[in-house]
Structures are given as C-alpha cells and as structure tokens.
Design an enzyme around this catalytic site. Sequence first.
Site, short mmCIF file in Angstrom:
data_model
loop_
_atom_site.label_atom_id
_atom_site.label_comp_id
_atom_site.label_asym_id
_atom_site.label_seq_id
_atom_site.Cartn_x
_atom_site.Cartn_y
_atom_site.Cartn_z
CD GLU A 1 -2.36 -4.75 6.10
OE1 GLU A 1 -1.55 -4.19 6.73
OE2 GLU A 1 -2.36 -5.66 5.04
CG HIS B 1 5.58 -9.91 3.62
ND1 HIS B 1 4.64 -10.48 4.43
CD2 HIS B 1 6.13 -8.70 4.22
CE1 HIS B 1 4.57 -9.79 5.58
NE2 HIS B 1 5.47 -8.95 5.46
CB CYS C 1 1.40 -2.47 18.89
SG CYS C 1 0.27 -0.95 19.33
CB CYS D 1 5.30 -1.06 16.16
SG CYS D 1 4.86 -0.43 14.67
CG ASP D 2 8.96 -3.96 12.30
OD1 ASP D 2 7.64 -3.77 12.04
OD2 ASP D 2 9.51 -5.04 12.04
CB THR D 3 5.35 0.08 10.84
OG1 THR D 3 5.18 -1.31 10.76
CG2 THR D 3 4.88 0.82 9.57
CG PHE E 1 1.07 -2.59 0.72
CD1 PHE E 1 0.83 -2.70 1.91
CD2 PHE E 1 0.96 -3.63 -0.42
CE1 PHE E 1 0.34 -4.10 2.32
CE2 PHE E 1 0.97 -5.09 0.16
CZ PHE E 1 0.25 -5.17 1.39
CB CYS F 1 0.00 5.08 14.77
SG CYS F 1 -0.81 3.90 15.37
#
Length: 233
Positions: free
Chosen positions: A117, A227, A53, A57-59, A26, A32
Amino acid sequence: MRTYRIKAIWKTLQGEGFFAGRPAVFVRFVGCNLWSGYERDRERDARRTGANCPRWCDTDFRKAGSRAYTAEALIAALQDIGGAIRFCVLTGGEPLLQLDALLVSALKQAGYFVAIETNGTMSLRQACTDPVTGKLIAPDWIVCSPKLPEEQLRLEFFDELKLIVPDYRPEQYARFARRARLHRLGGRPLPLLWLQPEDGPRLEMAKRCAVELALAHPAWRVSVQAHKILGVE
C-alpha cells in the site's frame, strides 16, 4: 547486512479493496515522506508537502518502539505470527522508502503473495530493481492511495487506486488512473477504483460524498473498511 525498520507485524483480515476479508499478515514499515508522524508537525508537514493527510492520518509509523529486521528475520517473524497465511501486506507510512528487490524476492521465494500500500510518490522501478540483473522485482499486488496531485506521482503502475474522500476525487486523477494494470472479469475490464470515506469527525459527510461521486463516476466503487466493521485491527 541490509535491514528494514519495522514498526509492527500482525495477523488480521485485509479490510479494504479487492481482497477484503482475506486473512493476511501485515507489516508496517517505519517512516513516511509526507508526515513525520508527530502531532506537533501536522500543520507544518501539510504546508511543506501540499498533502492534506498529515491533518487527519491516525497511523503510528514512528521509529520509537520499532525493530530492525534482515529479510530472513522478517520472514521468520511472518511465519511465526501469520502461521499458514501466505498473503502479506506491506504498509506504512510509505513502504517504498525501504522496500527493495532483495526483500520482495525473499518474500516470494518463501511462498508469500506480496501486496503493498503506497501513496504513489515513489518510483517502483527505483526502489525494487535488482542492482545486479537490472530486473524489476515488483510486488504481486499494488494499492495506491495518492495524497498529492497526479502530476507529482512517480509510481509507474498499480492494481488498485483508492481515493480518500472528500479531499481526493476521480476527476483529479483521470490520467493517473490509466496506469492501472488491467484485470478482467468474464472477459470484461474490471477497474479496481475505490472511493473511501475519510474516517474521523467528517465521516458522515465523507460517506455521502463517496456515494454521490460513485453515482456520478460509475467506474468507481465505494470502499467499505470491513476490518473496522468487524472490530479487528
């Protein structure tokens, strides 16, 4: 020289969708267009963009701790981290803020199957058209997880459509779903349309919602995040 700001590169399994369980390397791009990535901006950006989001969102796609790579340096890092793996997933944030024809072409020439993605708000042709030849150099596989209404989406086509429920539902994306590239299994169309429960405090409700929506919309399937079940990143 063109560089790409990358937050992280890691070897793992693809956890979602058609390629779930497949070894992958990845690449997380910085940035963003729907959320700054900072806690203080969650409500502000949700109101600014109209997307839900930013609230969940947790990214981490923030610039802090990231690194700039040329295409050649990024491929060298993929080979070092991923070894023999030649399936790469470009994610973010929103990868189409940075991805271009030069990088897609370089990855393919190095033998990688290139998947991305994206949230669907960016035009693939605008991002990945070769400025010299005018030819679109598209990734091999495109997963779209929209966060805005379908009339605001600019992505021209995709292979998989993933809706995070309960906030996003099939009836809201009926026209956009027609942009899917057609895949077949046994001579029959194989729609790759997914309903993925939102992870977090609403998970149990979201799981029930996903099952109910799939039963009401048989072309859609429930996506399981393999995952997380397997405990890998």
